[in-house]
Design an enzyme around this catalytic site. Structure first.
Site, PDB file in Angstrom:
ATOM      1  N   GLY A  18       5.882  -9.940   4.126  1.00 30.93           N
ATOM      2  CA  GLY A  18       6.947  -9.555   5.062  1.00 30.93           C
ATOM      3  C   GLY A  18       6.397  -9.473   6.477  1.00 30.93           C
ATOM      4  O   GLY A  18       5.295  -8.957   6.687  1.00 30.93           O
ATOM      5  N   ARG A  79       6.021 -15.837   1.073  1.00 35.82           N
ATOM      6  CA  ARG A  79       5.360 -15.295  -0.128  1.00 35.82           C
ATOM      7  C   ARG A  79       5.204 -16.479  -1.070  1.00 35.82           C
ATOM      8  O   ARG A  79       6.207 -17.051  -1.480  1.00 35.82           O
ATOM      9  CB  ARG A  79       6.213 -14.178  -0.740  1.00 35.82           C
ATOM     10  CG  ARG A  79       6.344 -12.956   0.172  1.00 35.82           C
ATOM     11  CD  ARG A  79       7.061 -11.801  -0.521  1.00 35.82           C
ATOM     12  NE  ARG A  79       6.995 -10.599   0.279  1.00 35.82           N
ATOM     13  CZ  ARG A  79       7.992 -10.137   1.058  1.00 35.82           C
ATOM     14  NH1 ARG A  79       9.122 -10.784   1.112  1.00 35.82           N
ATOM     15  NH2 ARG A  79       7.844  -9.026   1.751  1.00 35.82           N
ATOM     16  N   ASP A 110      -1.036  -5.519   1.181  1.00 38.92           N
ATOM     17  CA  ASP A 110      -1.892  -5.588  -0.008  1.00 38.92           C
ATOM     18  C   ASP A 110      -1.791  -6.923  -0.745  1.00 38.92           C
ATOM     19  O   ASP A 110      -2.789  -7.431  -1.257  1.00 38.92           O
ATOM     20  CB  ASP A 110      -1.532  -4.450  -0.975  1.00 38.92           C
ATOM     21  CG  ASP A 110      -2.293  -3.179  -0.626  1.00 38.92           C
ATOM     22  OD1 ASP A 110      -3.291  -3.261   0.115  1.00 38.92           O
ATOM     23  OD2 ASP A 110      -1.882  -2.099  -1.103  1.00 38.92           O
ATOM     24  N   ASP A 134       5.772  -0.973   6.108  1.00 39.70           N
ATOM     25  CA  ASP A 134       5.779   0.065   5.070  1.00 39.70           C
ATOM     26  C   ASP A 134       4.632   1.067   5.224  1.00 39.70           C
ATOM     27  O   ASP A 134       4.681   2.156   4.640  1.00 39.70           O
ATOM     28  CB  ASP A 134       5.680  -0.572   3.679  1.00 39.70           C
ATOM     29  CG  ASP A 134       6.794  -1.582   3.423  1.00 39.70           C
ATOM     30  OD1 ASP A 134       7.842  -1.461   4.061  1.00 39.70           O
ATOM     31  OD2 ASP A 134       6.590  -2.486   2.588  1.00 39.70           O
ATOM     32  N   ASP A 136       1.898   1.018   3.787  1.00 32.89           N
ATOM     33  CA  ASP A 136       1.467   1.366   2.428  1.00 32.89           C
ATOM     34  C   ASP A 136       0.162   0.681   2.002  1.00 32.89           C
ATOM     35  O   ASP A 136      -0.069   0.477   0.812  1.00 32.89           O
ATOM     36  CB  ASP A 136       2.596   1.029   1.432  1.00 32.89           C
ATOM     37  CG  ASP A 136       2.916  -0.469   1.416  1.00 32.89           C
ATOM     38  OD1 ASP A 136       2.445  -1.202   2.315  1.00 32.89           O
ATOM     39  OD2 ASP A 136       3.633  -0.910   0.505  1.00 32.89           O
ATOM     40  N   ARG A 178       9.636  -0.311   0.655  1.00 37.18           N
ATOM     41  CA  ARG A 178       9.297  -0.774  -0.701  1.00 37.18           C
ATOM     42  C   ARG A 178       9.082   0.416  -1.627  1.00 37.18           C
ATOM     43  O   ARG A 178      10.009   1.214  -1.785  1.00 37.18           O
ATOM     44  CB  ARG A 178       8.065  -1.687  -0.676  1.00 37.18           C
ATOM     45  CG  ARG A 178       8.008  -2.633  -1.851  1.00 37.18           C
ATOM     46  CD  ARG A 178       6.801  -3.535  -1.774  1.00 37.18           C
ATOM     47  NE  ARG A 178       6.930  -4.565  -0.783  1.00 37.18           N
ATOM     48  CZ  ARG A 178       7.554  -5.730  -0.970  1.00 37.18           C
ATOM     49  NH1 ARG A 178       8.073  -6.002  -2.136  1.00 37.18           N
ATOM     50  NH2 ARG A 178       7.615  -6.626  -0.021  1.00 37.18           N
TER      51      ARG A 178
HETATM   52  O1  F6P Z   1       7.126  -5.050   2.826  1.00 39.18           O
HETATM   53  C1  F6P Z   1       8.008  -5.093   3.904  1.00 39.18           C
HETATM   54  C2  F6P Z   1       9.425  -5.066   3.412  1.00 39.18           C
HETATM   55  O2  F6P Z   1      10.277  -5.113   4.535  1.00 39.18           O
HETATM   56  C3  F6P Z   1       9.802  -3.898   2.510  1.00 39.18           C
HETATM   57  O3  F6P Z   1      10.039  -2.718   3.228  1.00 39.18           O
HETATM   58  C4  F6P Z   1      11.014  -4.437   1.797  1.00 39.18           C
HETATM   59  O4  F6P Z   1      11.159  -3.820   0.544  1.00 39.18           O
HETATM   60  C5  F6P Z   1      10.671  -5.898   1.643  1.00 39.18           C
HETATM   61  O5  F6P Z   1       9.697  -6.200   2.615  1.00 39.18           O
HETATM   62  C6  F6P Z   1      11.844  -6.816   1.818  1.00 39.18           C
HETATM   63  O6  F6P Z   1      11.423  -8.102   1.555  1.00 39.18           O
HETATM   64  P1  F6P Z   1      12.273  -9.412   1.884  1.00 39.18           P
HETATM   65  O7  F6P Z   1      12.127  -9.695   3.335  1.00 39.18           O
HETATM   66  O8  F6P Z   1      11.677 -10.452   1.036  1.00 39.18           O
HETATM   67  O9  F6P Z   1      13.698  -9.096   1.563  1.00 39.18           O
END
Ligand code: F6P
Length: 337
Positions: A18, A79, A110, A134, A136, A178
């Protein structure tokens, strides 16, 4: 962390997972520091998938002019499922050889670092820079993008509060994060939320939500702000439950991806620049297969394998402070979540 005094001539840089405000500032710092060390820099586009597909652009000092205040990432991000497979990683290594890369700086969370570990096991040196809204990443007190996302969410919730106050309503706002509650808790403190629900702490709906609203009402409040981390549950469901329990009609807002955009704050620009600088300096000095993490404001290097084992807990003192602001009594949970 491995060390080797070989001359680094060319490195790659990529953003993965992300996006986070400040990623561009980190890319800029990587490129400019590389140039300062006489190292060539190649931008790998679309994360690990770009490495598999040989999707790259040469980056010079001027290629990164004007991106410091820009949100998103000029390198795009993705991803990659293919990179999870050994065959995909072999293709990525082949691209590194073809481009003559002596190492790669990876900017992400991570998931990105797990990819970097795999690549380093195949002989490609890597240094990671933590960037995710996040916050995290276990090995680092801070991750690039968190401050901007907090400020964006606070600005949105302040606006919501205006109209909730006028109509004497209850607002349930879902923020990202997340499986972590850092964003929700920091934002909840900053907006004076009636309560904050985080995934790290099991939600007792009656006690944590209904009694909070009732208490707040008794204290004279006529509008209520509930902040929910996405990992703690759905704001829509919580809104329905509040309606069923109290007969009021909460308004539900899911802030969503708006939290990931926007120009990075000064804190994120400064941190991204220091991290980008430190990552390339480490590589140039022969230290790699590590993450440049923050510890009490300083930047440290942690071997990637060790870094991925590290855990970061939501600080109980912050949760207690949030509760004390609303309950008027001292809240004293003692263990971090
Ligand atoms: O990890 C960053 C984040 O924005 C999280 O807070 C969220 O759960 C996720 O990515 C959303 O992912 P995507 O952009 O694939 O919807």
């Amino acid at each position: 962390m491995e060390t080797e005094k070989k001359k680094i001539k060319r490195i790659g840089v990529l953003t993965s997972g992300g996006d986070a405000p400040g990623m561009n500032a980190a890319v800029r710092a990587v490129v400019r520091t590389a140039v300062a060390h006489g190292i060539e820099c190649v931008g790998i586009r679309r994360g690990w998938q770009g490495l598999i597909n040989s999707d790259f652009i040469p980056l010079k000092k001027d290629s990164v002019s004007h991106i410091l205040p820009a949100g998103g990432t000029m390198l795009y991000t993705a991803r990659s499922e293919e990179f999870m497979q050994p065959g995909g990683r072999q293709k990525a290594v082949a691209t590194c050889k073809m481009l003559g890369l002596d190492g790669i700086v990876t900017i992400g969370g991570d998931g990105t670092f797990r990819g970097a570990l795999e690549l380093s096991r195949l002989g490609v040196p890597t240094v990671g820079i933590p960037a995710t809204i996040d916050n995290d990443v276990g090995c680092s007190h801070y991750t690039i993008g968190f401050d901007t996302a907090c400020n964006t969410a606070v600005e949105c919730i302040d606006r919501l509060r205006d109209t909730m106050q006028s109509h004497e309503r209850c607002s349930v706002v879902e923020v990202m994060g997340r499986n972590a509650g850092f964003l929700a808790l920091y934002v909840g403190i900053a907006v004076g939320a009636s309560t904050v629900l985080v995934p790290e702490r099991k939600v007792d709906f009656q006690k944590d939500v209904i009694e909070r609203i009732q208490y707040s009402r008794l204290a004279g409040n006529t509008h209520f702000m509930i902040v929910v981390a996405e990992g703690a549950g759905s704001a829509v469901d919580i809104g329905k439950q509040i309606h069923d329990a109290l007969g009021i009609e909460p308004r539900v807002t899911v802030l969503g991806h708006i939290q990931r955009g926007g120009s990075p704050t000064a804190r994120d620009r400064e941190m991204a620049t220091r991290m980008g600088y430190s990552a390339v300096k480490a590589m140039a000095e022969g230290r790699y297969n590590s993450i440049v993490a923050t510890k009490e404001g300083s930047i440290i290097e942690i071997p990637i394998e060790e870094a991925l084992q590290m855990k970061k807990h939501l600080q109980m003192d912050r949760y207690n402070i949030m509760q004390t602001m609303q309950l008027g009594g001292i809240s004293d949970y003692t263990d971090d979540f």
